[in-house]
Structure formats: structure tokens, C-alpha cells
Design a protein around this motif. Structure first.
Motif, mmCIF file in Angstrom:
data_model
loop_
_atom_site.group_PDB
_atom_site.id
_atom_site.type_symbol
_atom_site.label_atom_id
_atom_site.label_comp_id
_atom_site.label_asym_id
_atom_site.label_seq_id
_atom_site.Cartn_x
_atom_site.Cartn_y
_atom_site.Cartn_z
ATOM 1 N N UNK A 86 -148.189 -14.282 1.994
ATOM 2 C CA UNK A 86 -148.063 -14.247 3.451
ATOM 3 C C UNK A 86 -147.206 -15.407 3.938
ATOM 4 N N UNK A 87 -147.186 -16.504 3.190
ATOM 5 C CA UNK A 87 -146.395 -17.674 3.597
ATOM 6 C C UNK A 87 -144.904 -17.379 3.499
ATOM 7 N N UNK A 88 -144.494 -16.608 2.486
ATOM 8 C CA UNK A 88 -143.094 -16.182 2.387
ATOM 9 C C UNK A 88 -142.701 -15.350 3.605
ATOM 10 N N UNK A 89 -143.572 -14.420 3.967
ATOM 11 C CA UNK A 89 -143.235 -13.480 5.030
ATOM 12 C C UNK A 89 -143.306 -14.123 6.407
ATOM 13 N N UNK A 90 -144.212 -15.073 6.584
ATOM 14 C CA UNK A 90 -144.224 -15.824 7.838
ATOM 15 C C UNK A 90 -142.950 -16.654 7.974
ATOM 16 N N UNK A 91 -142.513 -17.249 6.870
ATOM 17 C CA UNK A 91 -141.261 -18.012 6.893
ATOM 18 C C UNK A 91 -140.078 -17.097 7.186
ATOM 19 N N UNK A 92 -140.100 -15.883 6.633
ATOM 20 C CA UNK A 92 -139.024 -14.925 6.899
ATOM 21 C C UNK A 92 -138.965 -14.576 8.383
ATOM 22 N N UNK A 93 -140.121 -14.342 8.984
ATOM 23 C CA UNK A 93 -140.157 -14.007 10.409
ATOM 24 C C UNK A 93 -139.614 -15.151 11.247
ATOM 25 N N UNK A 94 -139.990 -16.369 10.892
ATOM 26 C CA UNK A 94 -139.532 -17.529 11.660
ATOM 27 C C UNK A 94 -138.036 -17.753 11.482
ATOM 28 N N UNK A 95 -137.504 -17.304 10.340
ATOM 29 C CA UNK A 95 -136.062 -17.418 10.101
ATOM 30 C C UNK A 95 -135.286 -16.261 10.723
ATOM 31 N N UNK A 96 -136.004 -15.236 11.207
ATOM 32 C CA UNK A 96 -135.412 -14.017 11.765
ATOM 33 C C UNK A 96 -134.716 -13.183 10.691
ATOM 34 N N UNK A 97 -135.304 -13.192 9.500
ATOM 35 C CA UNK A 97 -134.831 -12.346 8.408
ATOM 36 C C UNK A 97 -135.814 -11.200 8.210
ATOM 37 N N UNK A 98 -135.355 -10.126 7.588
ATOM 38 C CA UNK A 98 -136.235 -9.019 7.237
ATOM 39 C C UNK A 98 -137.080 -9.430 6.040
ATOM 40 N N UNK A 99 -138.367 -9.106 6.062
ATOM 41 C CA UNK A 99 -139.259 -9.473 4.968
ATOM 42 C C UNK A 99 -139.682 -8.276 4.138
ATOM 43 N N UNK A 100 -139.638 -8.425 2.829
ATOM 44 C CA UNK A 100 -140.116 -7.412 1.892
ATOM 45 C C UNK A 100 -141.167 -8.068 1.005
ATOM 46 N N UNK A 101 -142.325 -7.424 0.878
ATOM 47 C CA UNK A 101 -143.415 -7.998 0.102
ATOM 48 C C UNK A 101 -143.562 -7.364 -1.267
ATOM 49 N N UNK A 102 -144.024 -8.162 -2.229
ATOM 50 C CA UNK A 102 -144.376 -7.673 -3.560
ATOM 51 C C UNK A 102 -145.848 -7.971 -3.813
ATOM 52 N N UNK A 103 -146.536 -7.049 -4.471
ATOM 53 C CA UNK A 103 -147.963 -7.201 -4.750
ATOM 54 C C UNK A 103 -148.234 -8.057 -5.984
ATOM 55 N N UNK A 104 -147.192 -8.509 -6.644
ATOM 56 C CA UNK A 104 -147.315 -9.181 -7.938
ATOM 57 C C UNK A 104 -147.881 -10.594 -7.861
ATOM 58 N N UNK A 105 -148.118 -11.106 -6.647
ATOM 59 C CA UNK A 105 -148.709 -12.434 -6.519
ATOM 60 C C UNK A 105 -150.181 -12.415 -6.175
ATOM 61 N N UNK A 106 -150.739 -11.210 -5.950
ATOM 62 C CA UNK A 106 -152.176 -11.113 -5.709
ATOM 63 C C UNK A 106 -152.587 -10.830 -4.283
ATOM 64 N N UNK A 107 -151.664 -10.877 -3.330
ATOM 65 C CA UNK A 107 -151.996 -10.495 -1.956
ATOM 66 C C UNK A 107 -151.981 -8.981 -1.831
ATOM 67 N N UNK A 108 -152.787 -8.456 -0.900
ATOM 68 C CA UNK A 108 -152.857 -7.020 -0.690
ATOM 69 C C UNK A 108 -151.765 -6.521 0.235
ATOM 70 N N UNK A 109 -151.538 -5.213 0.196
ATOM 71 C CA UNK A 109 -150.491 -4.622 1.031
ATOM 72 C C UNK A 109 -150.751 -4.860 2.512
ATOM 73 N N UNK A 110 -151.997 -4.698 2.952
ATOM 74 C CA UNK A 110 -152.316 -4.905 4.364
ATOM 75 C C UNK A 110 -152.012 -6.334 4.796
#
Length: 224
Positions: free
Chosen positions: A170-194
Motif C-alpha cells: 500500500x505504501x508503493x501505491x500511496x506514493x504513486x498517487x501522491x506522485x500523480x502516477x498510475x498505480x499497478x499492484x502485485x500480490x507477491x508481497x503479501x497484501x490483498x487485492x482489496x
């Protein structure tokens, strides 16, 4: 339309190293007299080391001096280094990076880790000196601040708002939002899709291999 550039996180996104970090942090924290469940540590992986410790200390009500914080970080680095031999690239990671390179799609790596700890994993991925790599020691603030991804886009000479951040936390994706970039998530780090979607992921895939098979869904359409 220009082909988007891809800005990758490293741990949990390209290499299977999240749980080695968790165990290394547990060892470092226990050496400082802090006992925390592994799941609590895992929830903070991906943040900068300073914010990581601040968050965990709030949960325990403990305070550490600047000297103690430095000692914990050094103990973590040493404990993690002992486990590097166990780490492997995630499925499809090398193939994904090779495909992007062959297709002339710009890509870079931006990690909250320091260069010294990241280098062995960059080597196992075959990342050459021509690939922009931004590490914690090169920016003022790490995730969830956007500095790492902004610096990576700058190194690629691309606009951040035409870039795609690929991360597992979630920290990657929050940083992406703050940078105004599109975020794509991968489940390979243990966070859930939701959780990843809640943090701003436009799409979520299993791992790099899954992303490679669906690059057209994130706007990467090239003919080799």
C-alpha cells in the motif's frame, strides 16, 4: 500516444524478499528489547526505515534514542545480508524486464532500501548500469512520500503523469498517487487485492509473470 514508462519497486515486486526483511527486522527489534509479532512488522514493510520504526514504536509505546535507532537499522541490514542467498527473483521478473528492454519501453527501479542492500538483488535480476535505480540514500524522503518515483521518472526523462508505478505494498501505491502516477499492484508481497485497490491500484496482478501477460491492459502495446 507515447508508450508509458514503468517504475518498479524492488522487494516483493521483482524479488521474493519481503519475508527475509520481516525476519531481519524482528531480529533487530528484539536486540533492542522490542518484541513484536511478525504480522505487525510485515504490515509496515515498504515504508522508509525511519517511518517504519516510528510506526512500530507508536504501537509499543517505546521510545528509542537516535543512537538506538541507528543501531537497529544497522542490525537489520546485517541480518538481511545474511539471508540474501535465500532470495530469488519472483516468477517472470527477469522475463518482464527483458521484454520491456527489447521493446524499448522505459523502465526504472525505485526502492526504499539503500543501495548496499539492494545491489545483490539487482545483480540477480541482471540489472545493468544503464538502468536508472533510485535508492533511499538518494532522496530526502522514501515511501509513502513520492520522492523515489519522482526521481526515477526524472532519471528516465519522462513525465511522471505518463508513468506506471508497479508495487506490492500500500505504501508503493500511496506514493504513486501522491506522485500523480498510475498505480499497478502485485500480490507477491503479501497484501490483498482489496488493500491494494483501496490504496489506489488501477489493476492488480499476481506477480511479474502475470503482469507480463497483461501489459496491454496498462497501455503497453508494442510490436517486437
Amino acid at each position: 500516444m507515447p508508450v508509458p514508462s514503468l517504475l518498479f519497486d524492488l522487494d516483493g515486486t521483482l524479488v521474493d524478499s519481503v519475508y527475509q526483511h520481516v525476519l531481519a527486522w524482528r531480529e533487530a527489534l528484539e536486540a533492542a528489547g522490542l518484541e513484536l509479532s511478525v504480522w505487525r512488522i510485515h504490515r509496515r514493510i515498504g515504508m522508509s526505515g525511519g517511518l517504519f520504526l516510528d510506526a512500530l514504536l507508536r504501537e509499543t509505546g517505546r521510545r528509542l534514542s537516535a543512537e538506538e535507532v541507528t543501531r537497529v537499522q544497522r542490525t537489520h541490514a546485517a541480518a538481511f545480508a545474511r539471508q540474501v542467498a535465500q532470495i530469488r527473483p519472483l516468477p517472470g521478473a527477469r522475463d518482464l524486464l527483458a521484454y520491456l528492454t527489447k521493446a524499448r519501453v522505459p523502465w526504472a527501479i525505485a526502492t526504499s532500501g539503500r543501495r548496499e542492500s539492494a545491489q545483490p538483488m539487482l545483480d540477480m535480476l541482471g540489472v545493468g548500469p544503464d538502468v536508472p535505480v533510485v535508492t533511499r540514500d538518494q532522496v530526502e524522503h522514501a515511501k509513502p512520500d513520492p520522492d523515489l518515483f519522482l526521481a526515477a521518472a526524472e532519471r528516465l526523462h519522462v513525465a511522471i503523469d505518463t508513468s506506471i508505478v508497479v508495487g506490492d505494498s500500500v505504501w508503493d501505491l500511496l506514493a504513486a498517487r501522491r506522485a500523480r502516477a498510475l498505480g499497478v499492484g502485485l500480490l507477491s508481497g503479501g497484501y490483498g487485492q482489496d488493500e491494494l485497490e483501496g490504496a489506489g491500484a488501477y489493476r492488480v496482478y499476481q506477480d511479474p509473470a502475470d503482469l507480463l501477460g497483461h501489459l496491454d491492459e496498462v497501455g503497453v502495446r508494442v510490436s517486437l
